[in-house]
Scaffold this active site. Structure first.
Site, PDB file in Angstrom:
ATOM      1  N   GLU A 244      77.236  16.096 -65.461  1.00  0.00           N
ATOM      2  CA  GLU A 244      78.142  17.217 -65.228  1.00  0.00           C
ATOM      3  C   GLU A 244      78.883  16.903 -63.941  1.00  0.00           C
ATOM      4  OE1 GLU A 244      77.759  21.500 -63.347  1.00  0.00           O
ATOM      5  OE2 GLU A 244      76.408  21.247 -65.044  1.00  0.00           O
ATOM      6  N   CYS A 281      79.675  24.930 -59.888  1.00  0.00           N
ATOM      7  CA  CYS A 281      80.458  24.121 -60.824  1.00  0.00           C
ATOM      8  C   CYS A 281      81.344  24.998 -61.700  1.00  0.00           C
ATOM      9  CB  CYS A 281      79.536  23.265 -61.675  1.00  0.00           C
ATOM     10  SG  CYS A 281      78.124  24.153 -62.340  1.00  0.00           S
TER      11      CYS A 281
END
Length: 494
Positions: A244, A281
């Site tokens: 990620e 994120c």
């Protein structure tokens, strides 16, 4: 020794030892030796192990949350919540493992009378092998040593080697102790779990390239994720990297929604992009607003200008944030709408959709966002098609905006792993249906998720058995179905 640094005071905190080269080789060998016995462990024993880890972490709640607070400057309330999320993930996977049906067992019995005869064919998901996990800087518990990657890999039946993050070494060390105690109490092979520390590039490269390791889980920067991906693909035996990496999470405020609740939207956005000093994120880094949204702009400007200084997780993250906001502010057609107090301040940038530049989609990790003013939603759709892959895409609508959302929805869904309506993306629920993933560069593999029960599938492979004697089949595929799991027989539920 590696020492954490208090981001507020600059104080050097208690350290933990680096892993020597000799110790590291022993770690790999122990993990390799644990692959078969742990992979064949009864599902109930594996579930008990995951619950035992959660219990051991709870026993350390006071010490580990305080350590995380000191090493990251994240508030104690955040650390307490993150520990709860970490133990919740472990218990969720324990329930999944104990049920057992996640292996997707499929049975097509032999048809000897058919011409040509069909053999007996059975298949299921099986453990991939040793998994290497890289702890994340921004989630010292939930995405680090005992976090989601570790929990899902252990649930899949894979031994795990975690490279602890050097920004919060003591917190990771405590989490590692909790897992190791659970290994001992459940009488599992020592190699089921290992925690290593070292200079990031050196030890990280060894973790990715060692032949014992069969998959990698990573949460971090795009540069770091792509480097690991390149290493993994250059091995004699390439392995998957579930990374990620980068996301600005576009958010679209539709016209009628802005007309109905401008102050509420400004307050919600401010709370979202400054939450945790913007170090999520899923931080909304690009917000489309309709022309004429003056009440929204005035409200947001007041909130930002009244905000205090932020303390970011590491000096490296701070330097990147200051450089990124400086670059944004110097772009032609972009102006600073508002800035907070302090060296590391919340910042909001403003640009007209007609002046959009692709460089504005470069992630600036921290408490900032870009407002893009559109004249009509056709401008928004055009920019969405130019964006890279994202973790989330959000729409704020009123009832009258539904037809417009219906038109724009394919563009939002195409760009992101999760579409949010009338909410804010900073908040990833731990549940079976959650998808925390998305097209590149949000992640390295858009077919996967790092949150939710589907995360277990990243660390598995499909195994098929043809005409294998029943006694040699995995229990999940044996004719008597000793685990009593849900299975498909000739394509239909048994």
């Amino acid at each position: 020794m590696i020492h954490g640094i208090n981001p507020v005071s600059g104080e050097r905190l208690e350290g933990v030892p680096f892993t020597s080269a000799a110790e590291l080789e022993q770690v790999f060998e122990r993990a390799r030796a644990a692959v078969l016995p742990y992979g064949k462990l009864h599902k109930d024993q594996k579930a008990q192990f995951l619950r035992q880890i959660a219990e051991e972490l709870e026993l350390l709640r006071e010490e580990i949350t305080l350590s995380g607070h000191l090493e990251t400057a994240l508030p104690m309330a955040r650390m307490q919540g993150e520990l709860t999320r970490t133990t919740t993930q472990l218990k969720m996977f324990a329930d999944l493992v104990q049920d057992g049906s996640w292996v997707d067992a499929r049975i097509d019995p032999a048809l000897p009378e058919r011409n040509p005869p069909r053999p007996d064919i059975r298949s299921m998901y099986t453990p991939l092998g040793v998994v290497g996990v890289f702890g994340a800087s921004n989630f010292p518990l939930a995405f680090s040593v005992a976090g989601g990657d570790t929990a899902s890999a252990l649930a899949a039946g894979c031994p795990v080697i975690v490279k602890g993050h050097n920004a919060h070494p003591k917190t990771g060390f405590l989490a590692g102790q909790a897992i190791s105690r659970a290994v001992q109490k459940c009488k599992l092979p020592e190699g089921v779990f290992s925690l290593i520390y070292g200079p990031d590039n050196q030890i990280g490269e060894k973790l990715v390239t060692h032949p014992a390791v069969k998959a990698i889980g990573f949460t971090g920067s795009r540069q770091g994720g792509l480097s690991l991906l390149k290493l993994a693909q250059s091995r004699p035996e390439p392995i998957p990297v579930y990374a990620e990496m980068s996301s600005i999470n576009p958010l679209v405020v539709f016209p009628e929604a802005m007309h109905e609740r401008p102050e509420q939207l400004a307050q919600g956005l401010f709370g979202s992009f400054t939450l945790g000093s913007g170090q999520f994120c899923t931080n909304p880094g690009l917000v489309f607003i309709p022309a004429g949204s003056q009440v929204f702009l005035d409200t947001l400007k007041t909130l930002v200008e009244g905000s205090g200084a932020h303390h970011l997780l590491t000096s490296g993250i701070q330097d990147h944030y200051l450089k990124g906001t400086q670059i944004h502010g110097q772009l032609e057609g972009v102006k600073v709408l508002a800035s907070g107090a302090g060296e590391v301040a919340a910042q909001v940038f403003l640009v007209e959709a007609a002046n959009w530049q692709d460089s504005l989609q470069n992630e600036v990790f921290g408490p900032s966002t870009v407002l893009c003013v559109y004249q009509d939603l056709a401008e928004v759709e055009k920019i969405l098609h130019r964006l890279e892959g994202q973790l989330t895409a959000t729409a704020h609508i009123a009832d009258a905006d539904l037809p417009a959302l219906e038109h724009l929805l394919p563009a939002l869904q195409n760009r992101a792993g999760r579409v949010v309506v009338n909410g804010f993306p900073t908040g990833v629920e731990v549940c079976a249906a959650m998808v925390h993933g998305g097209p590149h560069p949000a992640t390295s593999d858009p077919r996967s998720t790092s949150v939710g029960t589907r995360a277990i599938l990243r660390f598995t492979r499909l195994s098929c058995f043809q005409d294998l004697p029943d006694s040699l089949l995995p229990p999940e595929l044996q004719e008597a179905n000793p685990y009593q799991i849900a299975r498909l027989r000739e394509g239909k539920p048994e």
